[in-house]
Design an enzyme around this catalytic site. Structure first.
Site, PDB file in Angstrom:
ATOM      1  CG  ASP A 170      26.530 -43.085  97.618  1.00  0.00           C
ATOM      2  OD1 ASP A 170      25.690 -42.206  97.895  1.00  0.00           O
ATOM      3  OD2 ASP A 170      27.689 -43.066  98.072  1.00  0.00           O
ATOM      4  CE1 TYR A 264      21.875 -35.957 101.927  1.00  0.00           C
ATOM      5  CE2 TYR A 264      21.780 -38.319 101.577  1.00  0.00           C
ATOM      6  CZ  TYR A 264      22.499 -37.143 101.619  1.00  0.00           C
ATOM      7  OH  TYR A 264      23.846 -37.149 101.353  1.00  0.00           O
TER       8      TYR A 264
HETATM    9  P1  NAD Z   1      35.580 -33.152  94.721  1.00  0.00           P
HETATM   10  O1  NAD Z   1      35.459 -31.657  94.778  1.00  0.00           O
HETATM   11  O2  NAD Z   1      36.684 -33.818  95.433  1.00  0.00           O
HETATM   12  O3  NAD Z   1      35.693 -33.579  93.171  1.00  0.00           O
HETATM   13  C1  NAD Z   1      34.967 -33.037  92.146  1.00  0.00           C
HETATM   14  C2  NAD Z   1      35.862 -32.725  90.957  1.00  0.00           C
HETATM   15  O4  NAD Z   1      35.045 -32.236  89.915  1.00  0.00           O
HETATM   16  C3  NAD Z   1      36.925 -31.656  91.225  1.00  0.00           C
HETATM   17  O5  NAD Z   1      38.220 -32.152  90.950  1.00  0.00           O
HETATM   18  C4  NAD Z   1      36.554 -30.532  90.276  1.00  0.00           C
HETATM   19  O6  NAD Z   1      37.660 -29.828  89.752  1.00  0.00           O
HETATM   20  C5  NAD Z   1      35.804 -31.281  89.199  1.00  0.00           C
HETATM   21  N1  NAD Z   1      34.939 -30.444  88.367  1.00  0.00           N
HETATM   22  C6  NAD Z   1      34.152 -29.428  88.746  1.00  0.00           C
HETATM   23  N2  NAD Z   1      33.511 -28.910  87.689  1.00  0.00           N
HETATM   24  C7  NAD Z   1      33.901 -29.628  86.599  1.00  0.00           C
HETATM   25  C8  NAD Z   1      33.576 -29.557  85.215  1.00  0.00           C
HETATM   26  N3  NAD Z   1      32.714 -28.674  84.732  1.00  0.00           N
HETATM   27  N4  NAD Z   1      34.167 -30.448  84.398  1.00  0.00           N
HETATM   28  C9  NAD Z   1      35.040 -31.359  84.869  1.00  0.00           C
HETATM   29  N5  NAD Z   1      35.390 -31.473  86.169  1.00  0.00           N
HETATM   30  C10 NAD Z   1      34.809 -30.614  87.025  1.00  0.00           C
HETATM   31  O7  NAD Z   1      34.164 -33.726  95.187  1.00  0.00           O
HETATM   32  P2  NAD Z   1      33.746 -35.111  95.873  1.00  0.00           P
HETATM   33  O8  NAD Z   1      33.390 -34.873  97.278  1.00  0.00           O
HETATM   34  O9  NAD Z   1      34.744 -36.139  95.588  1.00  0.00           O
HETATM   35  O10 NAD Z   1      32.383 -35.419  95.128  1.00  0.00           O
HETATM   36  C11 NAD Z   1      32.271 -35.497  93.738  1.00  0.00           C
HETATM   37  C12 NAD Z   1      30.823 -35.528  93.320  1.00  0.00           C
HETATM   38  O11 NAD Z   1      30.214 -36.771  93.603  1.00  0.00           O
HETATM   39  C13 NAD Z   1      29.941 -34.486  93.993  1.00  0.00           C
HETATM   40  O12 NAD Z   1      29.006 -33.997  93.060  1.00  0.00           O
HETATM   41  C14 NAD Z   1      29.251 -35.276  95.059  1.00  0.00           C
HETATM   42  O13 NAD Z   1      28.072 -34.645  95.492  1.00  0.00           O
HETATM   43  C15 NAD Z   1      29.009 -36.540  94.310  1.00  0.00           C
HETATM   44  N6  NAD Z   1      28.681 -37.733  95.086  1.00  0.00           N
HETATM   45  C16 NAD Z   1      27.543 -38.350  94.761  1.00  0.00           C
HETATM   46  C17 NAD Z   1      27.175 -39.493  95.371  1.00  0.00           C
HETATM   47  C18 NAD Z   1      25.866 -40.121  94.997  1.00  0.00           C
HETATM   48  O14 NAD Z   1      25.486 -41.095  95.533  1.00  0.00           O
HETATM   49  N7  NAD Z   1      25.094 -39.584  94.064  1.00  0.00           N
HETATM   50  C19 NAD Z   1      28.007 -40.036  96.351  1.00  0.00           C
HETATM   51  C20 NAD Z   1      29.190 -39.394  96.681  1.00  0.00           C
HETATM   52  C21 NAD Z   1      29.517 -38.238  96.013  1.00  0.00           C
HETATM   53  C1  G6P Z   2      25.789 -39.759 100.242  1.00  0.00           C
HETATM   54  C2  G6P Z   2      24.879 -39.236  99.193  1.00  0.00           C
HETATM   55  C3  G6P Z   2      25.622 -38.452  98.197  1.00  0.00           C
HETATM   56  C4  G6P Z   2      26.425 -37.368  98.861  1.00  0.00           C
HETATM   57  C5  G6P Z   2      27.322 -37.943  99.889  1.00  0.00           C
HETATM   58  C6  G6P Z   2      27.968 -36.821 100.676  1.00  0.00           C
HETATM   59  O1  G6P Z   2      26.611 -40.720  99.705  1.00  0.00           O
HETATM   60  O2  G6P Z   2      24.159 -40.214  98.547  1.00  0.00           O
HETATM   61  O3  G6P Z   2      24.720 -37.939  97.274  1.00  0.00           O
HETATM   62  O4  G6P Z   2      27.203 -36.692  97.918  1.00  0.00           O
HETATM   63  O5  G6P Z   2      26.599 -38.726 100.776  1.00  0.00           O
HETATM   64  O6  G6P Z   2      29.005 -37.347 101.354  1.00  0.00           O
HETATM   65  P1  G6P Z   2      30.108 -36.463 102.054  1.00  0.00           P
HETATM   66  O7  G6P Z   2      30.931 -37.489 102.713  1.00  0.00           O
HETATM   67  O8  G6P Z   2      30.822 -35.714 100.935  1.00  0.00           O
HETATM   68  O9  G6P Z   2      29.393 -35.539 102.973  1.00  0.00           O
HETATM   69 MN    MN Z   3      23.101 -39.218  96.754  1.00  0.00          MN
END
Ligand code: NAD
Ligand code: G6P
Ligand code: MN
Length: 441
Positions: A170, A264
């Site tokens: 994102d 980043y």
């Molecule tokens: P969070 O810790 O609040 O939530 C993650 C959840 O995943 C937890 O409830 C945890 O219990 C669960 N989990 C862990 N291992 C698991 C498994 N093997 N099977 C099922 N569930 C499992 O984290 P968050 O800050 O809300 O972020 C969630 C994810 O989204 C992270 O990987 C974060 O880096 C990612 N993220 C990505 C983007 C992007 O643009 N790519 C943007 C925002 C967040």
């Molecule tokens: C951006 C990135 C994600 C990352 C997030 C972290 O959205 O694209 O890959 O997980 O920032 O955000 P946070 O608020 O958890 O630091």
């Molecule tokens: Mn990302």
């Protein structure tokens, strides 16, 4: 009109309520018949799940909703899996950020040693949910935004090459929203050209539908303010540390004035500056635990206590609507143009075919078709190649359970000054991750 069944994997994520609210807000574009939360931590997910059950009963009783830790129940009869798991949760993110700082090295969720450590944890969790998806719903697509996306994508390429997994980030979405504000447009009015790896790339063109180019206009703004805009349009990246990051894009543009940088890149191009300003006892993980995590979970508990979601603290995550765009692209063959993390195969013509790169793609019901970005200059290519090898070697180290390969991967990272520091760091990370990593030898 066909209605879809969606499972959210990582149902206990801080982003789940915002995404569920966003899905409800998009029922005219992407109607649901069934919505399931799946997590391997039932207690954490249960807090959000109980609150969302109330919210759905009040707002969309026609959608069958449940939350479960049973993979068979979760993944049976699903069309899409939206995956945002965090293996090791915030406790491990905190260590990913704090251990490197002890060595004067960048401590970050997805970049440098923290990202490598997180990658080694995520691969196992991702393979697990991909396998559940394939076992219980063979036609299901996974829309994955679990991090570290580069390493996860490379692991999927190597270990599950046939799996229907779409990797997306994102950050470019949020930054494009900022760019569009700078030039007085909306993101949907713009088409970009972009090349890079995930969290490691550059925009080479930002055009409107008439073909007018805005790159120079945006660069001139960024050279003064970075991506910091007057009004918050990118709702996810608003905390003080993010404001600093948007501003820092100014320095990223200074060293490479040709293209617009992904934020980043600061971890690779100005690591000394980042480390100098880091607070070793209060990192981004702490900011998130005290901020987003607390707010979201408190709001959920309040909904359950009151027995109603009317006037609740859950908010629509409009930022996440790109996930619906992606699901629609697959479901309705929309040919939406989106940045995706895909196997290069010539899209960047002077970069390895088997690199997982981030480039614009046309997405239809068969998946993403990358658009050619042509040749890239030496400066960017050299930086990217070094980082690509780090990511590939992490996956090799995981597969071969090789201490040496992981040590080499860390040593290759631009964020780490020497093989000696890499080894000391690796030994600390092995200890911290012993419940999650394969045993290395
Ligand atoms: P969070 O810790 O609040 O939530 C993650 C959840 O995943 C937890 O409830 C945890 O219990 C669960 N989990 C862990 N291992 C698991 C498994 N093997 N099977 C099922 N569930 C499992 O984290 P968050 O800050 O809300 O972020 C969630 C994810 O989204 C992270 O990987 C974060 O880096 C990612 N993220 C990505 C983007 C992007 O643009 N790519 C943007 C925002 C967040
Ligand atoms: C951006 C990135 C994600 C990352 C997030 C972290 O959205 O694209 O890959 O997980 O920032 O955000 P946070 O608020 O958890 O630091
Ligand atoms: Mn990302």
């Amino acid at each position: 009109m066909k209605k879809f069944s969606v499972v959210i994997a990582g149902g206990g994520s801080t982003f789940t309520p915002g995404i569920v609210m966003m899905l409800l807000d998009n029922q005219d574009r992407f109607p649901l018949r069934k919505l399931t939360l799946y997590d391997n931590d039932g207690k954490r997910q249960g807090i959000l799940g109980d609150a969302l059950a109330i919210l759905l009963r009040e707002n969309a009783p026609e959608i069958e909703f449940k939350h479960t830790t049973d993979p068979e129940e979760a993944f049976t009869d699903t069309d899409f899996c939206m995956a945002h798991i965090r293996v090791g949760k915030y406790a491990m993110r905190e260590l990913d950020e704090k251990i490197p700082l002890k060595y004067g090295v960048i401590g970050q969720e997805t970049c440098g040693p923290g990202g490598i450590a997180y990658g080694m944890r995520s691969i196992t969790g991702m393979l697990e949910i991909i396998d559940y998806m394939e076992r219980y719903s063979k036609d299901c697509w996974m829309l994955n935004y679990s991090n570290p996306a580069s390493i996860v994508a490379e692991a999927c390429r190597v270990l599950r090459p046939e799996a229907k997994v779409l990797n997306i980030c994102d950050m470019p979405v949020g930054t494009l929203r900022r760019m569009s504000q700078i030039i007085g447009k909306t993101p949907k009015e713009l088409d970009v050209r972009y090349f890079g790896l995930n969290h490691f790339g550059w925009w080479t063109s930002v055009k409107d539908k008439e073909g007018n180019e805005y790159l120079e206009d945006i660069k001139s703004y960024v050279s003064e303010h970075g991506y910091l805009t007057q009004i918050e349009v990118d709702t996810q990246h608003t905390d003080p540390s993010w404001q600093k990051t948007h501003k820092k894009a100014k320095d990223l543009l200074a060293i490479n004035p040709r293209y617009l940088p992904n934020t980043y890149l600061k971890y690779y191009l100005y690591p000394d500056d980042e480390v100098a300003h880091a607070n070793c006892s209060f990192t981004r993980a702490n900011e998130v635990m005290e901020g987003r995590e607390k707010t979201v979970f408190d709001a959920a508990k309040e909904i359950v206590r009151k027995g109603t979601a009317v006037g609740s603290g859950f908010h629509i995550d409009a930022h996440a609507s790109f996930i619906v765009d992606l699901a629609r692209a697959i479901a309705y063959n929309t040919h939406e143009r989106m940045l995706m993390i895909v196997e290069n195969n010539g899209a960047i013509s002077n970069f390895p075919d088997d690199a997982m790169v981030e480039v614009p793609c046309i997405v239809g019901s068969g998946g993403p078709e990358p658009l050619s970005q042509g040749r890239i200059p030496d400066f960017e290519k050299t930086l990217m190649y070094q980082q690509l090898m780090v990511e590939k070697m992490v996956v090799e180290a995981y597969v071969e359970k090789s201490y040496l390969k992981l040590w080499q991967a860390l040593t290759l990272s631009k964020t780490i000054p020497s093989a000696g520091v890499a080894k000391a760091l690796l030994d600390d990370l092995i200890e911290a991750n012993k419940d999650f990593w394969p045993e290395l030898s």
